[in-house]
Scaffold this active site. Structure first.
Site, short mmCIF file in Angstrom:
data_model
loop_
_atom_site.label_atom_id
_atom_site.label_comp_id
_atom_site.label_asym_id
_atom_site.label_seq_id
_atom_site.Cartn_x
_atom_site.Cartn_y
_atom_site.Cartn_z
N CYS A 63 73.02 124.90 -5.03
CA CYS A 63 74.46 124.80 -5.22
C CYS A 63 74.85 123.42 -5.77
O CYS A 63 74.61 123.14 -6.93
CB CYS A 63 75.21 125.15 -3.93
SG CYS A 63 76.97 125.52 -4.22
N HIS A 122 73.19 130.10 -2.26
CA HIS A 122 72.67 129.47 -1.04
C HIS A 122 71.57 130.34 -0.41
O HIS A 122 71.83 131.14 0.49
CB HIS A 122 73.80 129.27 -0.02
CG HIS A 122 74.70 128.15 -0.36
ND1 HIS A 122 74.53 126.88 0.15
CD2 HIS A 122 75.78 128.08 -1.19
CE1 HIS A 122 75.46 126.08 -0.34
NE2 HIS A 122 76.24 126.79 -1.15
N GLU A 181 69.46 129.61 1.70
CA GLU A 181 69.30 129.32 3.14
C GLU A 181 70.21 130.20 4.00
O GLU A 181 70.02 130.26 5.23
CB GLU A 181 69.55 127.84 3.43
CG GLU A 181 71.00 127.40 3.55
CD GLU A 181 71.73 127.27 2.23
OE1 GLU A 181 72.93 126.94 2.26
OE2 GLU A 181 71.12 127.50 1.16
#
Length: 228
Positions: A115, A210, A212
């Site tokens: 990002c 993202h 994660e």
């Protein structure tokens, strides 16, 4: 693999963090980042903002580097005036992470920008950003999902060959590409969702979403394999 490669992840520097009876300045990292590194087969270490002249020494101790998501890049870094919707600058973090990126590129260290990290990679190589983009952060503080399509023949396509639904939360995006960078995935609206630096002996990738915040390990696993 002889051992788990050491993957450094850049961090936030925030005031007013709270735990127990304490409210102090803290170096913070959402736990999804180290967990993703660990699940992909790496060892995670945090890299809080430091003096930029120490970046090369930090990079020399790593097998791979992740520049994490976070606040907007200061527009002055790419020669622009701030849009009213651009967030306040995080100058210490900008300076540190730009120095980490430059050191990683010089050392041919495998590098993944997430990002903000992708945007900062673009800025580090002379690119610019669109300061406000509608439709990629629908609800404040809530990650959305949307599909991205890989560009055939790219590093990203090698890791994720087909269309994938990704967790997304951003209001800025890449405008003019930095020197040597090429797009490697797009959203349906044409937004560049991944970019990379093709080199014969390096692994450099940025993704606008993202990973994660999701279950797909393929992008981080590709970084860990490159770092092994």
């Amino acid at each position: 693999m002889a051992g788990r490669p050491l993957i450094g992840v850049s961090t936030y520097l925030e005031t007013g963090a709270r735990w127990g009876v304490w409210e102090l300045e803290a170096a913070l990292l959402p736990v999804g980042y180290p967990r993703l590194v660990q699940r992909a087969g790496g060892l995670a270490t945090m890299l809080p903002p430091d003096a930029p002249e120490h970046a090369a020494a930090a990079v020399a101790r790593l097998d791979g580097l992740v520049i994490a998501g976070g606040p907007d890049v200061e527009p002055a870094r790419y020669g622009a005036e701030p849009d009213p919707r651009t967030g306040p600058p995080a100058r210490a973090r900008d300076a540190w992470e730009l120095a980490l990126i430059e050191a990683a590129l010089a050392a041919r260290l495998p590098l993944l920008g997430i990002c903000r990290g992708m945007q900062l990679l673009n800025v580090a190589l002379g690119g610019t950003l669109v300061q406000h983009l509608d439709g990629h952060a629908e609800v404040v503080g809530v990650f959305g999902t949307h599909p991205v399509k890989p560009v055939p023949g790219t590093l990203y396509a090698a890791a994720v060959p087909g269309e994938a639904s990704v967790p997304s939360y951003h209001h800025q995006c890449v405008d003019r590409l930095g020197a040597g960078l090429v797009p490697s995935a797009y959203a349906a609206d044409g937004t560049v969702e991944a970019l990379e630096l093709p080199t014969a002996d390096g692994w450099v990738l940025g993704v606008q979403w993202h990973p994660e915040m999701g279950e797909d390990l393929r992008v981080m696993r590709a970084l860990v394999e490159a770092a092994s």
